[in-house]
Scaffold this motif. Structure first.
Motif, mmCIF file in Angstrom:
data_model
loop_
_atom_site.group_PDB
_atom_site.id
_atom_site.type_symbol
_atom_site.label_atom_id
_atom_site.label_comp_id
_atom_site.label_asym_id
_atom_site.label_seq_id
_atom_site.Cartn_x
_atom_site.Cartn_y
_atom_site.Cartn_z
ATOM 1 N N GLY A 224 0.493 -26.440 7.683
ATOM 2 C CA GLY A 224 0.634 -27.800 8.195
ATOM 3 C C GLY A 224 -0.703 -28.436 8.524
ATOM 4 N N ARG A 225 -0.622 -29.516 9.295
ATOM 5 C CA ARG A 225 -1.822 -30.268 9.654
ATOM 6 C C ARG A 225 -2.844 -29.396 10.398
ATOM 7 N N GLY A 226 -2.330 -28.368 11.055
ATOM 8 C CA GLY A 226 -3.221 -27.475 11.800
ATOM 9 C C GLY A 226 -4.302 -26.839 10.942
ATOM 10 N N ALA A 249 4.359 -26.597 2.331
ATOM 11 C CA ALA A 249 3.535 -27.378 3.258
ATOM 12 C C ALA A 249 4.393 -28.369 4.018
ATOM 13 N N SER A 250 3.867 -28.824 5.137
ATOM 14 C CA SER A 250 4.534 -29.921 5.861
ATOM 15 C C SER A 250 4.135 -31.239 5.201
ATOM 16 N N ARG A 251 4.857 -32.278 5.559
ATOM 17 C CA ARG A 251 4.511 -33.586 4.984
ATOM 18 C C ARG A 251 3.136 -34.051 5.465
ATOM 19 N N MET A 263 4.892 -29.536 -3.101
ATOM 20 C CA MET A 263 4.922 -28.365 -2.212
ATOM 21 C C MET A 263 5.542 -28.697 -0.856
ATOM 22 N N GLN A 264 5.935 -29.955 -0.680
ATOM 23 C CA GLN A 264 6.481 -30.343 0.634
ATOM 24 C C GLN A 264 7.859 -29.732 0.887
ATOM 25 N N VAL A 265 7.987 -29.155 2.076
ATOM 26 C CA VAL A 265 9.267 -28.594 2.508
ATOM 27 C C VAL A 265 9.845 -29.529 3.563
ATOM 28 N N GLY A 266 11.126 -29.845 3.441
ATOM 29 C CA GLY A 266 11.733 -30.661 4.488
ATOM 30 C C GLY A 266 12.739 -31.657 3.969
ATOM 31 N N GLN A 267 13.089 -32.555 4.848
ATOM 32 C CA GLN A 267 14.125 -33.555 4.562
ATOM 33 C C GLN A 267 13.813 -34.339 3.294
ATOM 34 N N THR A 268 12.556 -34.712 3.124
ATOM 35 C CA THR A 268 12.182 -35.483 1.942
ATOM 36 C C THR A 268 11.377 -34.620 0.956
ATOM 37 N N GLY A 269 11.453 -33.315 1.146
ATOM 38 C CA GLY A 269 10.784 -32.390 0.236
ATOM 39 C C GLY A 269 11.788 -31.390 -0.285
ATOM 40 N N ILE A 282 2.157 -25.597 11.891
ATOM 41 C CA ILE A 282 3.222 -26.599 11.686
ATOM 42 C C ILE A 282 3.960 -26.756 13.014
ATOM 43 N N SER A 283 4.130 -28.000 13.462
ATOM 44 C CA SER A 283 4.707 -28.208 14.797
ATOM 45 C C SER A 283 6.212 -27.942 14.843
ATOM 46 N N GLY A 284 6.907 -28.202 13.707
ATOM 47 C CA GLY A 284 8.356 -27.984 13.699
ATOM 48 C C GLY A 284 9.144 -29.253 13.951
ATOM 49 N N VAL A 286 11.764 -32.208 13.293
ATOM 50 C CA VAL A 286 13.133 -32.056 12.795
ATOM 51 C C VAL A 286 13.205 -32.236 11.274
ATOM 52 N N GLN A 287 12.360 -33.120 10.739
ATOM 53 C CA GLN A 287 12.383 -33.346 9.286
ATOM 54 C C GLN A 287 11.854 -32.132 8.526
ATOM 55 N N HIS A 288 10.962 -31.377 9.134
ATOM 56 C CA HIS A 288 10.494 -30.144 8.485
ATOM 57 C C HIS A 288 11.566 -29.059 8.594
ATOM 58 N N ILE A 301 3.130 -19.432 13.499
ATOM 59 C CA ILE A 301 1.780 -19.199 14.050
ATOM 60 C C ILE A 301 1.258 -20.568 14.485
ATOM 61 N N ASN A 302 1.036 -20.709 15.784
ATOM 62 C CA ASN A 302 0.656 -22.024 16.311
ATOM 63 C C ASN A 302 -0.070 -21.812 17.643
ATOM 64 N N ASN A 303 -1.097 -22.630 17.918
ATOM 65 C CA ASN A 303 -1.829 -22.427 19.181
ATOM 66 C C ASN A 303 -1.208 -23.162 20.363
HETATM 67 C C1 LIG Z 1 11.839 -40.191 7.145
HETATM 68 C C2 LIG Z 1 10.901 -39.026 7.381
HETATM 69 C C3 LIG Z 1 10.954 -37.959 6.524
HETATM 70 C C4 LIG Z 1 10.116 -36.870 6.735
HETATM 71 N N1 LIG Z 1 10.194 -35.798 5.886
HETATM 72 C C5 LIG Z 1 9.433 -34.715 6.144
HETATM 73 C C6 LIG Z 1 9.527 -33.554 5.327
HETATM 74 O O1 LIG Z 1 10.276 -33.510 4.333
HETATM 75 N N2 LIG Z 1 8.774 -32.495 5.648
HETATM 76 C C7 LIG Z 1 7.923 -32.478 6.725
HETATM 77 O O2 LIG Z 1 7.261 -31.456 6.958
HETATM 78 N N3 LIG Z 1 7.798 -33.575 7.493
HETATM 79 C C8 LIG Z 1 8.512 -34.684 7.223
HETATM 80 N N4 LIG Z 1 8.345 -35.785 7.990
HETATM 81 C C9 LIG Z 1 7.226 -35.819 8.958
HETATM 82 C C10 LIG Z 1 7.526 -35.092 10.256
HETATM 83 O O3 LIG Z 1 8.138 -35.980 11.174
HETATM 84 C C11 LIG Z 1 6.218 -34.584 10.887
HETATM 85 O O4 LIG Z 1 5.330 -35.654 11.062
HETATM 86 C C12 LIG Z 1 5.514 -33.507 10.050
HETATM 87 O O5 LIG Z 1 6.420 -32.482 9.714
HETATM 88 C C13 LIG Z 1 4.382 -32.913 10.882
HETATM 89 O O6 LIG Z 1 3.668 -32.002 10.114
HETATM 90 P P1 LIG Z 1 2.852 -30.854 10.836
HETATM 91 O O7 LIG Z 1 3.754 -30.012 11.637
HETATM 92 O O8 LIG Z 1 1.998 -30.185 9.818
HETATM 93 O O9 LIG Z 1 1.823 -31.677 11.758
HETATM 94 P P2 LIG Z 1 1.784 -31.831 13.307
HETATM 95 O O10 LIG Z 1 3.060 -32.284 13.867
HETATM 96 O O11 LIG Z 1 0.552 -32.616 13.612
HETATM 97 O O12 LIG Z 1 1.582 -30.332 13.812
HETATM 98 C C14 LIG Z 1 0.415 -29.573 13.598
HETATM 99 C C15 LIG Z 1 0.587 -28.292 14.402
HETATM 100 O O13 LIG Z 1 -0.522 -27.445 14.169
HETATM 101 C C16 LIG Z 1 -0.858 -26.811 15.378
HETATM 102 N N5 LIG Z 1 -2.265 -26.449 15.313
HETATM 103 C C17 LIG Z 1 -3.350 -27.274 15.288
HETATM 104 N N6 LIG Z 1 -4.497 -26.567 15.209
HETATM 105 C C18 LIG Z 1 -4.109 -25.250 15.177
HETATM 106 C C19 LIG Z 1 -4.833 -24.029 15.113
HETATM 107 N N7 LIG Z 1 -6.179 -24.017 15.025
HETATM 108 N N8 LIG Z 1 -4.137 -22.888 15.128
HETATM 109 C C20 LIG Z 1 -2.783 -22.879 15.205
HETATM 110 N N9 LIG Z 1 -2.050 -24.001 15.262
HETATM 111 C C21 LIG Z 1 -2.710 -25.175 15.251
HETATM 112 C C22 LIG Z 1 -0.580 -27.838 16.456
HETATM 113 O O14 LIG Z 1 -0.345 -27.216 17.708
HETATM 114 C C23 LIG Z 1 0.660 -28.514 15.920
HETATM 115 O O15 LIG Z 1 1.840 -27.919 16.434
HETATM 116 C C24 LIG Z 1 9.181 -36.873 7.808
HETATM 117 C C25 LIG Z 1 9.142 -37.970 8.673
HETATM 118 C C26 LIG Z 1 9.995 -39.025 8.463
HETATM 119 C C27 LIG Z 1 9.936 -40.198 9.423
#
Ligand SMILES: Cc1cc2nc3c(=O)[nH]c(=O)nc-3n(C[C@H](O)[C@H](O)[C@H](O)COP(=O)(O)OP(=O)(O)OC[C@H]3O[C@@H](n4cnc5c(N)ncnc54)[C@H](O)[C@@H]3O)c2cc1C
Length: 332
Positions: A224-226, A249-251, A263-269, A282-284, A286-288, A301-303
């Motif tokens: 994910g974004r992390g 991957a997350s979105r 590679m996107q996993v989730g509601q729109t992947g 990955i934060s988790g 609901v869409q993921h 795995i998340n900090n």
């Molecule tokens: C209509 C709609 C559809 C969507 N469809 C999808 C979809 O299909 N799939 C999807 O994934 N999302 C989807 N989303 C987006 C979703 O809401 C989230 O924004 C997205 O999943 C967040 O991705 P993320 O967890 O990688 O990022 P973030 O929410 O930013 O989380 C990043 C995480 O990384 C952790 N982190 C940061 N640095 C570190 C480190 N050094 N070590 C360990 N952990 C760390 C943080 O604590 C955080 O929990 C959709 C949103 C909408 C509105």
């Protein structure tokens, strides 16, 4: 079984094109047909959407199939081409099923519109012959849907059904040989679709997969974004390679350009249901979760100890991924 069981219903499974054999998604749709058989007596036909000989052979090995219909010629496999062609076949069938993949989700609504029928998408279970379960609100709730329509068009959430067993996997070089294997299916050629002039295929680029296919992999490692950058995402690939896993991957990771959007996993992947899903950084949201909550074992795995992913994880590791991943990769 209800009174529906007394009449024989006809089911058509639309096979999406596959790179090899029948394709896992198609086999899982056939798994859904097996589940439907609990509620009624049915005859199942398969229809191919391209002229793949390998898929014809694989289709003939599927048990309890009456006919495998294949086009004599196929100009292309665009939904615009296929929908009117399939609409002509639809008259003979009570149920039409297809995988809830991008192919199925593109094709079935067009077919439903031509047949003036309401399709039911993402079916995950059959309560009866006319009552189906499907996830709503990104998988947060399950709806039971009843239909009185005589023709039922369903897309199947493939991860919800086990792949159907096929007969002998004898490799044959001709259709004639394949047709004398354990299956009783008849291979029937039908006229292919007419060329349409609304859309045409200019070129096709197929992703070359070095790792298992995401939607059907037994182990998936997602980042994910992390991860913070495309280069850092290399850690996810390295862990996946150690485990023989597919990479997701997350979105947020896709939107940030760390990886390609397929590679996107989730509601729109993609929706995945592996035996092991490892979510890294990955934060988790609901869409993921909508795309991976069916996984058998989830490792996060998340900090951030309060990250929602830990609520669905079987094993959680609170720590900095840049410390944890290299150590994990080295120890495996
Ligand atoms: C209509 C709609 C559809 C969507 N469809 C999808 C979809 O299909 N799939 C999807 O994934 N999302 C989807 N989303 C987006 C979703 O809401 C989230 O924004 C997205 O999943 C967040 O991705 P993320 O967890 O990688 O990022 P973030 O929410 O930013 O989380 C990043 C995480 O990384 C952790 N982190 C940061 N640095 C570190 C480190 N050094 N070590 C360990 N952990 C760390 C943080 O604590 C955080 O929990 C959709 C949103 C909408 C509105």
């Amino acid at each position: 079984m209800s009174s529906d069981a007394l009449a024989i219903r006809k089911v058509l499974v639309i096979l999406e094109p596959a790179d090899s054999g029948l394709g896992v998604a198609n086999l899982q749709v056939l798994g859904a047909v097996t589940a439907l058989r609990q509620h009624l007596t049915l005859e199942c036909d398969l229809v191919l959407c391209d002229s793949s000989i390998a898929q014809q052979q694989a289709a003939l090995l599927v048990a309890q199939v009456k006919q495998v219909l294949y086009p004599e010629a196929m100009p292309d496999s665009l939904a615009e081409t296929l929908a009117p062609w399939l609409a002509k076949l639809a008259d003979a069938y009570d149920y039409i099923l297809i995988a809830s993949s991008s192919f199925g989700k593109n094709l079935l609504p067009r077919l439903a519109a031509l047949l003036d029928t309401q399709p039911i998408s993402d079916v995950i279970a059959f309560d009866s012959a006319t009552r189906f379960k499907r996830p709503v609100y990104a998988g947060s709730a399950i709806a039971s849907v009843t239909t009185e329509q005589t023709k039922k068009l369903l897309t199947i959430r493939t991860s919800a059904f086990p792949a159907a067993a096929t007969g002998s996997s004898i490799v044959t070089s001709s259709i004639a040989t394949a047709s004398i294997t354990t299956s009783t299916a008849q291979l029937v050629s039908i006229a292919g679709p007419a060329t349409q002039h609304l859309s045409r295929v200019i070129s096709e680029e197929k992703a070359v997969l070095e790792r298992p296919e995401l939607a059907s992999a037994r182990v998936v490692v997602s980042g994910g974004r992390g991860l913070q950058s495309k280069d850092n995402f290399g850690l996810v690939y390295r862990l996946a390679d150690k485990l023989g896993a597919a990479v997701g991957a997350s979105r947020a990771a896709v939107d940030a350009g760390f990886v390609a959007n397929d590679m996107q996993v989730g509601q729109t992947g993609k929706v995945v249901a592996p035996e092991l899903y490892i979510a890294v950084g990955i934060s988790g949201a609901v869409q993921h979760l909508a795309g991976m909550s069916e996984s058998r074992v989830v490792v996060a795995i998340n900090n951030d100890p309060d990250a929602p992913i830990f609520q669905v994880a079987d094993y959680g590791l609170v720590g900095d991924l840049f410390d944890v991943l290299p150590e994990l990769i080295e120890r495996l």
